[in-house]
Design a protein around this motif. Structure first.
Motif, PDB file in Angstrom:
ATOM      1  N   TYR A 169      -2.213   9.421  10.111  1.00  0.00           N
ATOM      2  CA  TYR A 169      -2.419   8.060   9.757  1.00  0.00           C
ATOM      3  C   TYR A 169      -3.032   7.076  10.872  1.00  0.00           C
ATOM      4  CZ  TYR A 169      -0.142   9.665   5.740  1.00  0.00           C
ATOM      5  OH  TYR A 169       0.179  10.404   4.637  1.00  0.00           O
ATOM      6  N   GLN A 198      10.109  10.211   1.042  1.00  0.00           N
ATOM      7  CA  GLN A 198      10.018  10.354  -0.309  1.00  0.00           C
ATOM      8  C   GLN A 198      10.171  11.970  -0.406  1.00  0.00           C
ATOM      9  OE1 GLN A 198       6.576   8.898  -2.002  1.00  0.00           O
ATOM     10  NE2 GLN A 198       6.947   9.365  -4.037  1.00  0.00           N
ATOM     11  N   PRO A 201       2.007  -0.007  -7.988  1.00  0.00           N
ATOM     12  CA  PRO A 201       1.492   1.025  -8.699  1.00  0.00           C
ATOM     13  C   PRO A 201       1.500   2.303  -7.868  1.00  0.00           C
ATOM     14  CG  PRO A 201       0.093  -0.817  -8.876  1.00  0.00           C
ATOM     15  CD  PRO A 201       0.974  -1.042  -7.666  1.00  0.00           C
ATOM     16  N   ASN A 202       1.426   3.483  -8.711  1.00  0.00           N
ATOM     17  CA  ASN A 202       1.170   4.794  -7.754  1.00  0.00           C
ATOM     18  C   ASN A 202      -0.141   4.813  -6.997  1.00  0.00           C
ATOM     19  OD1 ASN A 202       2.475   6.437 -10.868  1.00  0.00           O
ATOM     20  ND2 ASN A 202       3.454   6.293  -8.786  1.00  0.00           N
ATOM     21  N   GLY A 203      -0.253   5.197  -5.836  1.00  0.00           N
ATOM     22  CA  GLY A 203      -1.165   5.345  -5.279  1.00  0.00           C
ATOM     23  C   GLY A 203      -1.730   3.989  -4.386  1.00  0.00           C
ATOM     24  N   SER A 204      -0.902   2.961  -4.451  1.00  0.00           N
ATOM     25  CA  SER A 204      -1.385   1.860  -3.890  1.00  0.00           C
ATOM     26  C   SER A 204      -0.906   1.898  -2.431  1.00  0.00           C
ATOM     27  CB  SER A 204      -0.545   0.712  -4.559  1.00  0.00           C
ATOM     28  OG  SER A 204       0.883   0.822  -4.301  1.00  0.00           O
ATOM     29  N   ILE A 216      -6.697   2.892   3.195  1.00  0.00           N
ATOM     30  CA  ILE A 216      -5.717   3.127   2.220  1.00  0.00           C
ATOM     31  C   ILE A 216      -4.915   1.704   2.419  1.00  0.00           C
ATOM     32  CG2 ILE A 216      -3.605   4.227   1.266  1.00  0.00           C
ATOM     33  CD1 ILE A 216      -6.113   6.102   1.340  1.00  0.00           C
ATOM     34  N   GLU A 244      11.218   5.509  -1.734  1.00  0.00           N
ATOM     35  CA  GLU A 244      11.557   5.902  -3.263  1.00  0.00           C
ATOM     36  C   GLU A 244      12.872   6.820  -3.235  1.00  0.00           C
ATOM     37  OE1 GLU A 244       8.927   7.337  -5.921  1.00  0.00           O
ATOM     38  OE2 GLU A 244       7.404   6.113  -5.198  1.00  0.00           O
ATOM     39  N   VAL A 293      -6.741   7.243   6.378  1.00  0.00           N
ATOM     40  CA  VAL A 293      -6.252   8.518   6.208  1.00  0.00           C
ATOM     41  C   VAL A 293      -7.341   9.235   5.621  1.00  0.00           C
ATOM     42  CG1 VAL A 293      -4.473   9.989   5.050  1.00  0.00           C
ATOM     43  CG2 VAL A 293      -3.889   7.508   5.207  1.00  0.00           C
ATOM     44  N   GLN A 308     -10.400   7.721   4.761  1.00  0.00           N
ATOM     45  CA  GLN A 308     -10.304   6.907   3.601  1.00  0.00           C
ATOM     46  C   GLN A 308      -9.351   5.573   4.148  1.00  0.00           C
ATOM     47  OE1 GLN A 308      -9.689   9.414   0.280  1.00  0.00           O
ATOM     48  NE2 GLN A 308      -9.662   7.550  -1.110  1.00  0.00           N
ATOM     49  N   HIS A 338      10.263   2.140  -7.432  1.00  0.00           N
ATOM     50  CA  HIS A 338       9.453   1.914  -8.620  1.00  0.00           C
ATOM     51  C   HIS A 338      10.385   1.231  -9.736  1.00  0.00           C
ATOM     52  CE1 HIS A 338       5.586   3.564  -7.886  1.00  0.00           C
ATOM     53  NE2 HIS A 338       6.133   4.731  -7.420  1.00  0.00           N
ATOM     54  N   LYS A 376       2.205   2.657  -0.605  1.00  0.00           N
ATOM     55  CA  LYS A 376       3.546   2.366  -0.273  1.00  0.00           C
ATOM     56  C   LYS A 376       3.923   3.490   0.903  1.00  0.00           C
ATOM     57  CE  LYS A 376       5.034   2.483  -4.480  1.00  0.00           C
ATOM     58  NZ  LYS A 376       3.834   2.662  -5.055  1.00  0.00           N
ATOM     59  N   SER A 377       3.700   4.549   0.426  1.00  0.00           N
ATOM     60  CA  SER A 377       3.959   5.557   1.345  1.00  0.00           C
ATOM     61  C   SER A 377       3.318   5.787   2.508  1.00  0.00           C
ATOM     62  CB  SER A 377       4.142   7.167   0.668  1.00  0.00           C
ATOM     63  OG  SER A 377       5.092   7.157  -0.217  1.00  0.00           O
TER      64      SER A 377
HETATM   65  N1  LIG Z   1      -3.851  13.034   3.542  1.00  0.00           N
HETATM   66  C1  LIG Z   1      -4.428  12.254   2.862  1.00  0.00           C
HETATM   67  N2  LIG Z   1      -5.744  12.541   2.468  1.00  0.00           N
HETATM   68  C2  LIG Z   1      -6.585  11.647   1.683  1.00  0.00           C
HETATM   69  N3  LIG Z   1      -6.084  10.812   0.741  1.00  0.00           N
HETATM   70  C3  LIG Z   1      -4.735  10.601   1.077  1.00  0.00           C
HETATM   71  C4  LIG Z   1      -3.729  11.110   1.974  1.00  0.00           C
HETATM   72  N4  LIG Z   1      -2.597  10.811   1.945  1.00  0.00           N
HETATM   73  C5  LIG Z   1      -2.632   9.747   1.007  1.00  0.00           C
HETATM   74  N5  LIG Z   1      -3.730   9.507   0.413  1.00  0.00           N
HETATM   75  C6  LIG Z   1      -4.228   8.728  -0.569  1.00  0.00           C
HETATM   76  O1  LIG Z   1      -3.769   7.450  -0.253  1.00  0.00           O
HETATM   77  C7  LIG Z   1      -3.386   6.639  -1.422  1.00  0.00           C
HETATM   78  C8  LIG Z   1      -2.018   6.070  -1.221  1.00  0.00           C
HETATM   79  O2  LIG Z   1      -1.083   7.027  -1.222  1.00  0.00           O
HETATM   80  P1  LIG Z   1       0.320   6.456  -1.001  1.00  0.00           P
HETATM   81  O3  LIG Z   1       1.214   8.064  -0.773  1.00  0.00           O
HETATM   82  O4  LIG Z   1       0.557   5.670   0.179  1.00  0.00           O
HETATM   83  O5  LIG Z   1       0.731   6.014  -2.185  1.00  0.00           O
HETATM   84  P2  LIG Z   1       2.111   5.329  -2.810  1.00  0.00           P
HETATM   85  O6  LIG Z   1       1.999   3.940  -3.105  1.00  0.00           O
HETATM   86  O7  LIG Z   1       3.284   5.747  -1.906  1.00  0.00           O
HETATM   87  O8  LIG Z   1       2.083   6.077  -4.180  1.00  0.00           O
HETATM   88  P3  LIG Z   1       3.517   6.666  -5.162  1.00  0.00           P
HETATM   89  O9  LIG Z   1       4.117   5.731  -5.678  1.00  0.00           O
HETATM   90  O10 LIG Z   1       2.842   7.654  -6.266  1.00  0.00           O
HETATM   91  O11 LIG Z   1       4.275   7.321  -4.206  1.00  0.00           O
HETATM   92  C9  LIG Z   1      -3.387   7.470  -2.783  1.00  0.00           C
HETATM   93  O12 LIG Z   1      -4.757   7.417  -3.260  1.00  0.00           O
HETATM   94  C10 LIG Z   1      -3.409   9.229  -1.944  1.00  0.00           C
HETATM   95  O13 LIG Z   1      -4.227   9.834  -2.552  1.00  0.00           O
END
Ligand SMILES: Nc1ncnc2c1ncn2[C@@H]1O[C@H](COP(=O)(O)OP(=O)(O)OP(=O)(O)O)[C@@H](O)[C@H]1O
Ligand SMILES: [Mg+2]
Lengths: 248, 375
Positions: free
Chosen positions: A55, A87, A37-40, A18, A173, A13, A16, A205, A42-43
């Motif tokens: 994506y 979410q 964990p947050n930011g792992s 992910i 979520e 994304v 970066q 979570h 999942k979304s």
């Molecule tokens: N558009 C984007 N640009 C840059 N980084 C992104 C973008 N979208 C997501 N990310 C990064 O990708 C990583 C994963 O995000 P994601 O939303 O998938 O996490 P998550 O597991 O769903 O977290 P949460 O539990 O907080 O919902 C994060 O570090 C987020 O900052």
């Protein structure tokens, strides 16, 4: 053949990385939970499955019902039977919920070559589902998610799930931000949906949701991969001990 | 053709009812002068003069098409039949127009455009429908104190230069639904409204861009307690041009205006929206808002929206907002994720954007037309 088969998936994304080599298989009749964990990521997984622009699948494959998803438009994925409960559902002022739901159903029926649903039938089923989910039928006249509380937005996602009857529901979520009663209402809705011909992928979570919707498999997503999978007791262990013992 | 030789072909003569005659020199001076060039910056007027002459010299003036004018409380007279106070009212109204802003009203008058005085008394049960079907036309609608009326005005495909002047008496209530939905033409229109004390004026205006379309709205809240609201929507399709000039003048204390107007530009179209709120000295307690939102949907779509405020009183409330944006990708994705093809999702979001400004007697016709344009 699995309903959903994800192999060595690498997703970027905004340049970066992910997701980094994610594997997952889900069969019809199964409910899987994904925790992490947050930011792992999942979304990110949910979004890349639904085809959100930006994506990018860099490597690996997502097969749904034997069809590779990566090159399909989001609407074509929906026609194939994929559903994402967001979410953060977006608000669309000016488009009424009623109009939105009817258009969604009409599109899916047309794509699946099913008979069109009359407005009367449609209204009846929407009202029945709304009642089941404790949603005031007045919400149908309002703009899509417009001014809805967090909980109402989530219930509106479940209403769409029950109305549109996909083959695979990815719930990102849906339990977050719900009060105790709403959690039970939503869980009841998901349980009513879940059956031998479809699958459910629950991102959550909280172990408490899994008291109401019992998963066949629990996965832990960390650092862009599934790092551990187990039965529902894995969720209890995570609740007690946190993620550090599964994440290196 | 230059302006004065174009004008030379018009049937300019003395208008006894107007009490003056046309002077060719004066007109060509007016049309080429600096004030006119300023006001007509985005839609250069000299382009119109040839076409105006071509349109107006050849086509015989039509009669006024007015539906439901036979109900009690409505009287219609041609300008040529007027005498006494009525004649004075028409002269007054026409002489009050700024010729640099509205030179075509002046041209139309001097070129023998059919003109009608419509007087309204009491509470009308049925709306009055006014259809502009001839190239040039002038209408002065005089609404007496405490009267109530709904006016529905349509400019058809052969309308070229039309002027609608409204004079609203004390305490009257006027709803005015107005549309010009034909794209393949040039069209100039003026709506000039002066409101007396405690009158209420509700304008619903719907336009599509034309080969060239210029639409002027000039509202004057002349006496205390007057209230005006403008709800509008417009669509400028591929290759079209729409130039809107709205002026709202607050000339008296405790007057209120509300304007909400949404527009969409497609392809290589050009839309100009100039919204000016002018609050005069002494108009304390004025409450004025203007919101103009636009979607520019093509990569080369041009939309110029320019707020202008002139405020000469301290004790006022005034809010003015103008935006140009694109459709929201999150919304498109959400709709697509439910099975809606992208094109349908975009069309739905566009029509939702304009629909919030479509209301009143013309709502159905306007919705149909705009939806068709957005498909
Ligand atoms: N558009 C984007 N640009 C840059 N980084 C992104 C973008 N979208 C997501 N990310 C990064 O990708 C990583 C994963 O995000 P994601 O939303 O998938 O996490 P998550 O597991 O769903 O977290 P949460 O539990 O907080 O919902 C994060 O570090 C987020 O900052
Ligand atoms: Mg998330």
């Amino acid at each position: 053949m699995s309903l959903l088969q994800i192999e060595e998936l690498v997703v970027e994304v905004a340049g970066q990385r992910i997701l980094n080599g994610l594997n997952l298989a889900l069969d019809t009749g199964e409910v899987h939970a994904i925790m992490g964990p947050n930011g792992s990521g999942k979304s990110t997984l949910a979004n890349v499955m639904a085809g959100r622009p930006g994506y990018e699948v860099v490597e690996g494959r997502i097969e749904f019902d034997g069809v590779e998803l990566a090159d399909l438009e989001p609407d074509t994925r929906a026609h194939a039977g994929l559903f994402l409960a967001f979410q953060y559902p977006v608000e669309i002022p000016g488009v009424s919920n009623m109009e939105f739901l009817k258009a969604s159903l009409d599109n899916l029926h047309a794509a699946r070559e099913l008979e069109a649903v009359s407005t009367v039938e449609f209204m009846k089923s929407v009202r029945a589902i709304a009642e089941e989910l404790d949603l005031n039928p007045e919400f149908l006249k309002r703009g899509v998610n417009e001014g809805f509380s967090g909980g109402e937005k989530k219930r509106n996602e479940i209403l769409q799930l029950l109305l549109l009857q996909p083959r695979l529901a990815v719930l990102d979520e849906t339990d977050s931000g719900l009060d105790i009663d709403a959690l039970q209402v939503v869980a009841k809705g998901v349980n009513r949906f879940s059956g031998p011909d479809n699958g459910v992928l629950l991102i959550t979570h909280y172990q408490r949701l899994l008291d109401h919707i019992v998963p066949d498999v629990v996965h832990v997503l960390a650092e862009g991969r599934i790092v551990r999978s187990g039965d529902k007791d894995l969720a209890l262990d995570l609740e007690a001990k946190g993620y550090s013992w599964v994440v290196a | 053709m230059d302006v004065s030789s174009a004008l030379g072909q018009l049937n300019l003569g003395s208008k006894p009812w107007l009490g003056r005659s046309a002077s060719l020199e004066r007109l060509s001076e007016l049309l080429t002068g600096r004030p006119v060039r300023e006001h007509w910056k985005y839609t250069p007027i000299t382009r119109f003069v040839d076409a105006f002459v071509a349109n107006c010299a050849t086509i015989a003036p039509a009669t006024l098409q007015l539906e439901d004018s036979d109900q009690g409380g409505v009287s219609v007279q041609s300008f040529n039949e007027l005498a006494g106070d009525d004649l004075a009212a028409v002269r007054n109204a026409l002489e009050g127009l700024d010729p640099a802003r509205y030179p075509f009203a002046e041209l139309a008058v001097l070129n023998d455009a059919p003109g009608y005085l419509i007087k309204v008394h009491g509470e009308l049960a049925d709306p009055i429908s006014l259809n502009f079907t001839s190239p040039q036309q002038l209408v002065l609608l005089d609404v007496s104190d405490n009267a109530q009326v709904t006016l529905i005005e349509r400019s058809g495909p052969s309308a070229y230069a039309t002027s609608t002047l409204l004079r609203l008496g004390r305490g009257c209530r006027v709803t005015h639904a107005r549309c010009a939905l034909d794209a393949a033409l040039e069209h100039l229109s003026l709506l000039d409204v002066i409101q007396a004390a405690d009158s209420s004026y509700d304008l619903q205006q719907y336009l599509v861009g034309g080969d060239k379309r210029r639409a002027e709205v000039h509202l004057v809240l002349a006496e205390p307690g007057a209230h005006a609201s403008v709800t509008g929507a417009y669509l400028t399709e591929q290759g079209r041009h729409l130039d809107q000039q709205l002026v709202v003048e607050h000339r008296a204390p405790n007057t209120r205006s509300r304007q909400t107007i949404h527009g969409i530009g497609l392809g290589t179209s050009k839309s100009v929206f100039n919204g000016r709120i002018h609050i005069h000295a002494g108009a304390s307690g004025t409450d004025a808002t203007l919101s103009n939102k636009n979607l520019a949907l093509g990569s080369a779509t041009e939309i110029d929206t320019k707020p202008e405020l002139e405020i000469y009183t301290d004790d006022v409330k005034c809010a003015h907002g103008a935006t140009v944006g694109q459709l929201d990708n999150e919304q498109i994705f959400y709709l697509q994720s439910r099975g809606m093809p992208e094109a349908q999702a975009r069309a739905l979001l566009c029509s939702a954007f304009v629909r919030t400004c479509v209301t009143g007697a013309l709502a159905e016709q306007v919705t149909d037309r705009l939806t068709r344009g957005l498909r």
